[in-house]
Motif scaffolding. Structure first.
Motif, PDB file in Angstrom:
ATOM      1  N   THR A 165       0.831  -1.203   0.000  1.00 24.51           N
ATOM      2  CA  THR A 165       0.000   0.000   0.000  1.00 24.51           C
ATOM      3  C   THR A 165       0.864   1.251   0.000  1.00 24.51           C
ATOM      4  OG1 THR A 165      -1.849  -1.080   1.119  1.00 24.51           O
ATOM      5  CG2 THR A 165      -1.693   1.315   1.347  1.00 24.51           C
ATOM      6  N   ARG A 207       1.060   4.086  -2.883  1.00 21.86           N
ATOM      7  CA  ARG A 207       0.755   5.490  -2.581  1.00 21.86           C
ATOM      8  C   ARG A 207       1.876   6.415  -3.049  1.00 21.86           C
ATOM      9  NH1 ARG A 207      -0.721   5.006   3.776  1.00 21.86           N
ATOM     10  NH2 ARG A 207      -2.947   4.531   3.655  1.00 21.86           N
ATOM     11  N   ALA A 249       1.815   6.765  -6.710  1.00 24.47           N
ATOM     12  CA  ALA A 249       0.635   7.532  -7.120  1.00 24.47           C
ATOM     13  C   ALA A 249       0.860   9.026  -6.930  1.00 24.47           C
ATOM     14  CB  ALA A 249      -0.591   7.076  -6.332  1.00 24.47           C
ATOM     15  N   LEU A 270      -6.936  11.079  -7.144  1.00 24.39           N
ATOM     16  CA  LEU A 270      -5.772  10.262  -6.817  1.00 24.39           C
ATOM     17  C   LEU A 270      -5.120  10.732  -5.516  1.00 24.39           C
ATOM     18  CD1 LEU A 270      -4.019   7.898  -7.695  1.00 24.39           C
ATOM     19  CD2 LEU A 270      -2.637   9.503  -9.025  1.00 24.39           C
ATOM     20  N   GLN A 276      -7.306   9.527  -2.729  1.00 24.44           N
ATOM     21  CA  GLN A 276      -7.139   8.095  -2.485  1.00 24.44           C
ATOM     22  C   GLN A 276      -5.897   7.793  -1.651  1.00 24.44           C
ATOM     23  OE1 GLN A 276      -8.366   7.050  -6.918  1.00 24.44           O
ATOM     24  NE2 GLN A 276      -7.875   5.180  -5.815  1.00 24.44           N
ATOM     25  N   THR A 277      -4.850   8.620  -1.790  1.00 20.82           N
ATOM     26  CA  THR A 277      -3.596   8.332  -1.101  1.00 20.82           C
ATOM     27  C   THR A 277      -3.491   9.024   0.251  1.00 20.82           C
ATOM     28  OG1 THR A 277      -2.467  10.150  -2.265  1.00 20.82           O
ATOM     29  CG2 THR A 277      -2.373   7.972  -3.282  1.00 20.82           C
ATOM     30  N   ASP A 332      -7.650   4.752   0.359  1.00 23.79           N
ATOM     31  CA  ASP A 332      -7.471   3.560  -0.479  1.00 23.79           C
ATOM     32  C   ASP A 332      -6.274   2.750   0.021  1.00 23.79           C
ATOM     33  OD1 ASP A 332      -7.376   1.670  -2.495  1.00 23.79           O
ATOM     34  OD2 ASP A 332      -7.792   3.123  -4.081  1.00 23.79           O
ATOM     35  N   GLN A 333      -6.508   1.473   0.322  1.00 28.65           N
ATOM     36  CA  GLN A 333      -5.451   0.630   0.868  1.00 28.65           C
ATOM     37  C   GLN A 333      -5.357  -0.698   0.137  1.00 28.65           C
ATOM     38  OE1 GLN A 333      -5.727   1.445   5.459  1.00 28.65           O
ATOM     39  NE2 GLN A 333      -7.429   2.407   4.356  1.00 28.65           N
ATOM     40  N   ILE A 358      -4.961   1.391  -6.301  1.00 31.23           N
ATOM     41  CA  ILE A 358      -4.222   2.663  -6.326  1.00 31.23           C
ATOM     42  C   ILE A 358      -3.428   2.776  -7.627  1.00 31.23           C
ATOM     43  CG2 ILE A 358      -2.397   4.012  -5.232  1.00 31.23           C
ATOM     44  CD1 ILE A 358      -3.226   2.679  -2.565  1.00 31.23           C
ATOM     45  N   SER A 387      -5.648   3.618 -10.582  1.00 28.26           N
ATOM     46  CA  SER A 387      -6.039   5.028 -10.529  1.00 28.26           C
ATOM     47  C   SER A 387      -4.881   5.917 -10.979  1.00 28.26           C
ATOM     48  CB  SER A 387      -6.476   5.398  -9.108  1.00 28.26           C
ATOM     49  OG  SER A 387      -7.649   4.703  -8.746  1.00 28.26           O
ATOM     50  N   SER A 388      -3.657   5.496 -10.673  1.00 27.27           N
ATOM     51  CA  SER A 388      -2.473   6.224 -11.142  1.00 27.27           C
ATOM     52  C   SER A 388      -2.394   6.187 -12.664  1.00 27.27           C
ATOM     53  CB  SER A 388      -1.207   5.615 -10.532  1.00 27.27           C
ATOM     54  OG  SER A 388      -1.229   5.652  -9.134  1.00 27.27           O
TER      55      SER A 388
END
Length: 646
Positions: free
Chosen positions: A74, A78, A81, A191, A194-195, A200-201, A206, A209-210
């Motif tokens: 995760t 992140r 991202a 994004l 989410q981070t 978002d985990q 993730i 989405s990136s």
């Protein structure tokens, strides 16, 4: 000083010897060792409970997690991202500035700017669904400018307009994977949300989405920037120039244009070449005015105006250390704070010009599009007035090479097929017959943790000798230009098939396609090659690879993701994967991306490994297409030619 070879560029080597103990990016890279946790993507600092450094096992034998329980996968996702969001923002905010100036020019609110390529305006109007029949050029331009700006704030509904330029097969992949970008601002904000800690985990979610955020740049902000700049300033055509610090002149006022946005620099070129301003320079004791570029602002004014690149990103401090740069005019991106410290030892005025980017100790002259001509005059006069303040030893390395730049995808088509039959058909046929084995885009930055320009030069030499066409952008392109690899004479280094094609068409085997936002030109070329037929149904079928062998920037990561999502294999070199602490992220970007997009994102430590992997990928694609054996050449008679459908 370490025993590491810092550069293979002779001008850089001489300047580093000349500056001695002066602090530069090269010396600071030796002094500053990278943090292991940070470089592997295993350090989390998104909240006040950390920073948390992950890796290894806890006392109980479990995989270490952050205080919140976040796994290394995760955390690494992140970190990537957030880098992608920053890189996409840099390029697409550049595109926004261009769109705003474009719209102001269309409305008559930006004197000095206008429409130079009406044909491309009509083409771009079609991408946005703008009706052209019965409308004036100005009306069409206003509608295009409004449509371009509207791409940033879109929230729902149809995806961003330019994604429909891709092949149907690729568009279906994006739709199935739900990575169609909606609107640029939404993708970046979502994004970043989410981070945030506790949102978002799931590493794969993730990562995807990136990808969607990167797509909003590659098939949105960057591609629009390229098109609108072409319309305003002219679509590039081949022109001659020279590259490296040797372009500077001791008796001239020397002005360096550095950064990434060409809006102001275009006007500076106009003013600095005006006879009245040249006379003003002579009145101050100079013989004339010399302009030089660094980084992608340099590439922009090179491609359209022939301004020679004084160097790439690692040479910005060294340019000042020549003692003859009277002003370094900077806008945004890759402009490093060290130039102000370097300027204190010499006389150079460092002038920032953009509201987004000020540097402590630099002079700021704000650029406004409605007053661009007056701003450019003020800046050029400031440089001229500084000519008399030179101090210390002057040293200009006697190194420069001739080059040809200005290869837009439109001009490549023209050179291949002629004015009335512009087409990629001859290129496709050359690849199918095996005279050209494939194509490689060498792009990206320089990094002082690798040997400056070494990988760029090595890969160019090794690829063209194996009949692989090379296209280049950004600082990588400047590295090849300084080595003299961007002239027709370079075809003597090429393999027999590539040499034959280059001689026939009249091009070098290494083509300068522009700045880093112009990687969108690479996507356009690949898409048109697919549409020409005979080489599969999608970019993922083509014997083509993208390489960034000396990368450093968050923008490079964004570019890599949108290229992989488009079906192109991408290999990075030098600095290793910034998420390599996570075995899951490494799997997702290689095997996972291959399954989803038909392409992989790899990091290889040496130039030799990059070369081997590139050659293997190209030959594997040729085999899959059934073109891995040399075809017998056939001399067409007129009846056979008439049957051709082109």
């Amino acid at each position: 000083m370490s025993d590491k070879i810092r550069s293979v560029d002779p001008a850089t080597i001489e300047m580093l010897e000349k500056v001695g103990d002066m602090s530069t990016m090269f010396s600071r890279a030796e002094e500053m060792k990278p943090c292991t946790f940070g470089s592997e993507g295993s350090c989390c600092r998104v909240c006040g409970m950390g920073p948390c450094r992950l890796g290894g096992k806890s006392k109980e034998g479990r995989e270490k997690t952050g205080v919140c329980g976040a796994t290394i996968h995760t955390v690494a996702a992140r970190n990537l991202a957030r880098a992608v969001a920053a890189g996409a923002s840099a390029h697409s905010d550049h595109g926004r500035s261009v769109a705003m100036t474009f719209l102001a020019a269309a409305k008559g609110e930006a004197p000095g700017y206008g429409i130079k390529d009406e044909a491309k305006l009509m083409t771009v109007a079609g991408y946005f669904g703008v009706q052209t029949e019965g409308k004036t050029v100005q009306e069409i331009a206003v509608a295009v400018g409004e449509a371009a700006l509207g791409q940033y704030g879109k929230q729902e509904g149809t995806p961003m307009a330019y994604v429909h330029r891709a092949t149907e097969k690729r568009q279906q992949i994006w739709e199935d994977l739900e990575v169609y970008p909606r609107g640029f601002d939404r993708e970046v904000v979502q994004l970043m949300h989410q981070t945030h800690a506790g949102v978002d985990q799931d590493a794969e979610h993730i990562l995807m989405s990136s990808v969607r955020c990167a797509m909003a740049d590659g098939w949105g902000g960057s591609m629009m920037a390229t098109d609108l700049q072409d319309i305003m300033f002219g679509t590039p055509k081949p022109l001659r120039s020279e590259a490296n610090l040797g372009i500077l002149k001791q008796k001239d006022v020397n002005i360096i244009l550095h950064g990434h946005e060409p809006l102001l620099s275009e006007k500076i070129v106009d003013i600095a070449t005006d006879p009245e301003m040249i006379e003003y320079a002579k009145s101050k004791g100079a013989e004339g005015i010399t302009l030089g570029g660094i980084c992608c602002t340099g590439n922009e004014v090179l491609m359209r105006r022939g301004v020679g690149p004084a160097g790439n990103v690692l040479q910005q401090e060294l340019a000042i250390a020549t003692g003859v740069v009277d002003a370094m005019i900077v806008d945004v991106q890759c402009v490093f704070q060290g130039i102000v410290e370097a300027s204190k030892k010499y006389h150079t005025k460092v002038i920032t010009t953009n509201e987004r980017a000020k540097i402590t100790g630099a002079e700021h002259i704000q650029f406004e599009e409605h007053n661009a001509i007056e701003t450019a005059k003020t800046i050029v006069k400031a440089a001229i007035d500084n000519f008399a303040n030179r101090k210390g030893e002057v040293f200009i390395p006697d190194h420069k090479k001739p080059m040809i730049a200005g290869y837009s995808h439109e001009y490549i088509k023209y050179m291949l097929g002629g004015k009335f039959r512009a087409s990629f058909r001859p290129l496709n046929d050359a690849i199918i017959s095996g005279r050209i084995q494939g194509a490689v885009a060498i792009v990206g930055c320089n990094n002082p943790r690798t040997t400056h320009d070494d990988s760029h030069r090595f890969l160019v030499e090794e690829l063209i000798k194996r009949d692989i066409l090379v296209v280049m952008t950004g600082c990588a392109a400047q590295g090849a230009a300084k080595a003299g690899y961007m002239t027709p004479e370079t075809m003597e280094m090429a393999g027999p098939g590539l040499k034959e094609i280059c001689e026939t068409i009249g091009i070098a085997p290494v083509l300068h396609l522009g700045s880093c936002v112009d990687n969108s030109r690479v996507l356009t070329v690949l898409t048109e090659v697919v549409r020409e037929g005979g080489l599969g149904e999608d970019i993922s079928d083509l014997p083509a690879v993208g390489i960034a062998p000396e990368w450093y920037s968050e923008k490079a990561l964004t570019i890599a993701l949108y290229c992989v999502a488009s079906g192109a294999d991408v290999i990075f070199g030098g600095v290793q994967a910034p998420y390599r602490g996570s075995s899951e992220m490494m799997r997702l970007t290689t095997e996972g991306f291959k399954e989803k997009f038909g392409a992989t994102f790899e990091f290889l430590p040496t130039k030799e490994e990059i070369l081997e992997a590139t050659l293997n990928k190209i030959q594997a694609k040729r085999k899959a297409l059934g073109i891995d054996t040399q075809k017998e050449r056939v001399l067409f008679d007129m009846d056979m030619r008439r049957e051709l459908n082109v």
